[in-house]
Design a protein around this motif. Structure first.
Motif, PDB file in Angstrom:
ATOM      1  N   TRP A 102      43.223  32.129  45.652  1.00  0.00           N
ATOM      2  CA  TRP A 102      42.587  32.314  44.354  1.00  0.00           C
ATOM      3  C   TRP A 102      43.613  32.042  43.255  1.00  0.00           C
ATOM      4  O   TRP A 102      44.823  31.963  43.503  1.00  0.00           O
ATOM      5  CB  TRP A 102      42.016  33.719  44.245  1.00  0.00           C
ATOM      6  N   GLU A 122      45.993  32.702  41.034  1.00  0.00           N
ATOM      7  CA  GLU A 122      47.056  33.554  40.507  1.00  0.00           C
ATOM      8  C   GLU A 122      48.038  32.699  39.701  1.00  0.00           C
ATOM      9  O   GLU A 122      48.005  31.458  39.771  1.00  0.00           O
ATOM     10  CB  GLU A 122      47.765  34.257  41.659  1.00  0.00           C
ATOM     11  N   MET A 127      43.585  40.173  42.713  1.00  0.00           N
ATOM     12  CA  MET A 127      42.747  39.717  41.596  1.00  0.00           C
ATOM     13  C   MET A 127      42.511  40.858  40.603  1.00  0.00           C
ATOM     14  O   MET A 127      42.628  40.689  39.389  1.00  0.00           O
ATOM     15  CB  MET A 127      41.398  39.218  42.114  1.00  0.00           C
ATOM     16  N   LEU A 171      45.263  41.796  38.150  1.00  0.00           N
ATOM     17  CA  LEU A 171      45.570  40.882  37.054  1.00  0.00           C
ATOM     18  C   LEU A 171      44.981  41.335  35.726  1.00  0.00           C
ATOM     19  O   LEU A 171      45.504  41.016  34.658  1.00  0.00           O
ATOM     20  CB  LEU A 171      45.058  39.471  37.384  1.00  0.00           C
ATOM     21  N   HIS A 172      43.867  42.081  35.791  1.00  0.00           N
ATOM     22  CA  HIS A 172      43.223  42.499  34.545  1.00  0.00           C
ATOM     23  C   HIS A 172      43.129  44.013  34.393  1.00  0.00           C
ATOM     24  O   HIS A 172      42.944  44.507  33.275  1.00  0.00           O
ATOM     25  CB  HIS A 172      41.816  41.890  34.430  1.00  0.00           C
ATOM     26  N   LEU A 220      44.006  39.473  28.596  1.00  0.00           N
ATOM     27  CA  LEU A 220      43.472  38.782  29.765  1.00  0.00           C
ATOM     28  C   LEU A 220      44.103  37.424  30.040  1.00  0.00           C
ATOM     29  O   LEU A 220      43.897  36.864  31.114  1.00  0.00           O
ATOM     30  CB  LEU A 220      41.955  38.608  29.611  1.00  0.00           C
ATOM     31  N   ILE A 239      46.878  35.786  31.421  1.00  0.00           N
ATOM     32  CA  ILE A 239      47.978  36.273  32.257  1.00  0.00           C
ATOM     33  C   ILE A 239      49.064  35.223  32.459  1.00  0.00           C
ATOM     34  O   ILE A 239      50.116  35.519  33.037  1.00  0.00           O
ATOM     35  CB  ILE A 239      47.443  36.751  33.613  1.00  0.00           C
ATOM     36  N   TRP A 242      43.176  32.755  32.526  1.00  0.00           N
ATOM     37  CA  TRP A 242      42.458  33.897  31.953  1.00  0.00           C
ATOM     38  C   TRP A 242      41.781  34.691  33.062  1.00  0.00           C
ATOM     39  O   TRP A 242      41.115  34.127  33.929  1.00  0.00           O
ATOM     40  CB  TRP A 242      41.417  33.344  30.981  1.00  0.00           C
ATOM     41  N   ALA A 243      41.948  36.011  33.052  1.00  0.00           N
ATOM     42  CA  ALA A 243      41.440  36.877  34.115  1.00  0.00           C
ATOM     43  C   ALA A 243      40.133  37.572  33.766  1.00  0.00           C
ATOM     44  O   ALA A 243      39.723  38.501  34.455  1.00  0.00           O
ATOM     45  CB  ALA A 243      42.495  37.933  34.467  1.00  0.00           C
ATOM     46  N   GLY A 302      37.105  38.133  36.398  1.00  0.00           N
ATOM     47  CA  GLY A 302      37.298  39.160  37.414  1.00  0.00           C
ATOM     48  C   GLY A 302      36.903  40.558  36.979  1.00  0.00           C
ATOM     49  O   GLY A 302      36.912  41.482  37.790  1.00  0.00           O
ATOM     50  N   GLY A 356      38.562  35.313  40.261  1.00  0.00           N
ATOM     51  CA  GLY A 356      38.337  36.005  38.993  1.00  0.00           C
ATOM     52  C   GLY A 356      39.065  35.410  37.817  1.00  0.00           C
ATOM     53  O   GLY A 356      39.057  35.996  36.728  1.00  0.00           O
ATOM     54  N   THR A 357      39.710  34.260  37.999  1.00  0.00           N
ATOM     55  CA  THR A 357      40.487  33.668  36.914  1.00  0.00           C
ATOM     56  C   THR A 357      39.956  32.282  36.579  1.00  0.00           C
ATOM     57  O   THR A 357      39.366  31.593  37.415  1.00  0.00           O
ATOM     58  CB  THR A 357      41.970  33.549  37.293  1.00  0.00           C
TER      59      THR A 357
END
Length: 385
Positions: free
Chosen positions: A199, A201, A275, A278-279, A289, A291, A296-297, A300, A307-308
């Motif tokens: 995902w 990151e 995930m 991250l938020h 958000l 990151i 952008w998270a 998520g 989720g990003t």
């Protein structure tokens, strides 16, 4: 670099967390997205799996005849079906589609959902089952080519005289894809998998995953390709892109976010934990958000799994994709809300700005002219790529 799109089997919307601007999950809509992805030049589409979705195998099978070259990344679920049955399903799909099947191995990250489907096993046991499942599954394809049979006695799974009589179109079998952040997951990749999925990151975290997986695979004498799963919000200006990101979560209230985060907390997936971290489930602003530049998270907050999103201008999105590609990412599996319009938007804004070698491999393909004829005679001016 290969670019995939996404079929939203769980429904689609203009606003996350609400039915406002939402679309029903219907065959006609799935077909529209698949045909768009096929004609625009996407390599393939990912179809999600789980109880929140329409069944991916049924939908993907129904889309074979509606498309020409599009590949379908469809999940097999160790523990929910037998290796032999899954092998027969995969071989049939691959034969009927003439080699357009990719297999997404999903071990599952929600014990609650899995128990609802009758599968009771903790995190590490699920990966032990996955290892045995894939050993048997791959051996079934071997029997289709050499006439042998599958005899396997494991701790969790067994096969006695297993056979696959109809071989797959692709040899030795449709490629295996897999995502997982835990040590147990990476061990599966080293032994069985062709493409490892992460995902979205930040690049430094992705680089560490790639290095770890690559080293484990090399110790087994294997090479693995890498892909990344991201959403994307691309607009002609940066302000427009971030305004769209804000609009997408503008209907998400604290109660809705809290419900989603409570569900995520019940999962034992290391990837889902990463995930969510991250938020933190609380932020709403760009400062909270974003990151990493253009990462952008916000999605998520309410969506499980990926989720990003990449957010920005076409040039910014290409720059981030290039950054991931330089780490070793071969394939980008993207999506956007709503998925039909955003498939067109991404292709129109980003495809022309990708490196030439990538553009040449895109399967979009009717020769020009592109755009409305000027007057009754003149071709529109060519866009600058």
């Amino acid at each position: 670099m290969k670019v995939f799109w996404f079929i939203p089997l769980h429904g689609d919307s203009r606003y996350l967390g609400t039915s406002e601007g939402a679309r029903a999950a219907t065959y006609d809509y799935f077909q529209q997205i698949a045909v768009a992805a096929d004609t625009l030049g996407y390599e393939g589409v990912l179809l999600p799996t789980g109880r929140s979705c329409e069944d991916a195998w049924v939908v993907a099978s129904s889309l074979i005849a509606a498309t020409r070259r599009l590949k379908f990344l469809v999940a097999i679920r160790p523990g929910l079906s037998s290796p032999g049955l899954s092998a027969r399903m995969a071989a049939t799909f691959d034969r009927l589609s003439k080699g357009r099947l990719l297999i997404n191995v999903v071990t599952g990250g929600s014990p609650v959902e899995l128990e609802g489907d009758g599968f009771f096993a903790d995190h590490d046991v699920r990966y032990e089952i996955t290892d045995e499942f894939l050993s048997i599954w791959r051996d079934h394809f071997r029997t289709a080519h050499d006439g042998g049979s599958v005899d396997f006695e494991g701790r969790h799974l067994s096969s006695r005289g297993g056979k696959l009589l109809y071989p797959s179109f692709q040899r030795p079998h449709p490629p295996l894809w897999f995502g997982g952040s835990s040590e147990a997951a990476q061990a599966i990749v080293a032994d069985h998998i062709d493409t490892y999925l992460t995902w979205g990151e930040p690049p430094d975290a992705v680089a560490k995953k790639i290095a770890s997986v690559r080293a484990k695979a090399e110790r087994k004498g294997r090479k693995v390709k890498f892909g990344i799963r991201l959403h994307v919000i691309v607009r002609e200006s940066e302000d427009e892109a971030w305004a769209e990101a804000d609009r997408l979560i503008s209907r998400v209230d604290d109660e809705t976010a809290a419900k989603a985060q409570a569900d995520f907390a019940k999962m034992d997936s290391e990837g889902q934990r990463r995930m969510a971290a991250l938020h933190g489930g609380k932020g709403r602003t760009r400062a909270e958000l974003e990151i990493y530049p253009n990462l952008w998270a916000g999605i998520g907050l309410v969506r499980t799994g990926a989720g990003t999103a990449l957010v920005g201008t076409p040039e910014q999105v290409v720059a981030r994709m290039t950054e991931y590609a330089e780490l070793g990412i071969d394939t980008f599996i993207l999506s956007g809300y709503p998925h039909l319009e955003e498939a067109y938007r991404f292709a129109e804004l980003v495809f022309p700005r990708l490196p030439q070698r990538v553009r040449e491999n895109l399967g979009s393909a009717l020769p020009g002219p592109f755009g409305e004829i000027v007057g009754v005679t003149h071709l529109p001016k060519a866009a600058h790529g």
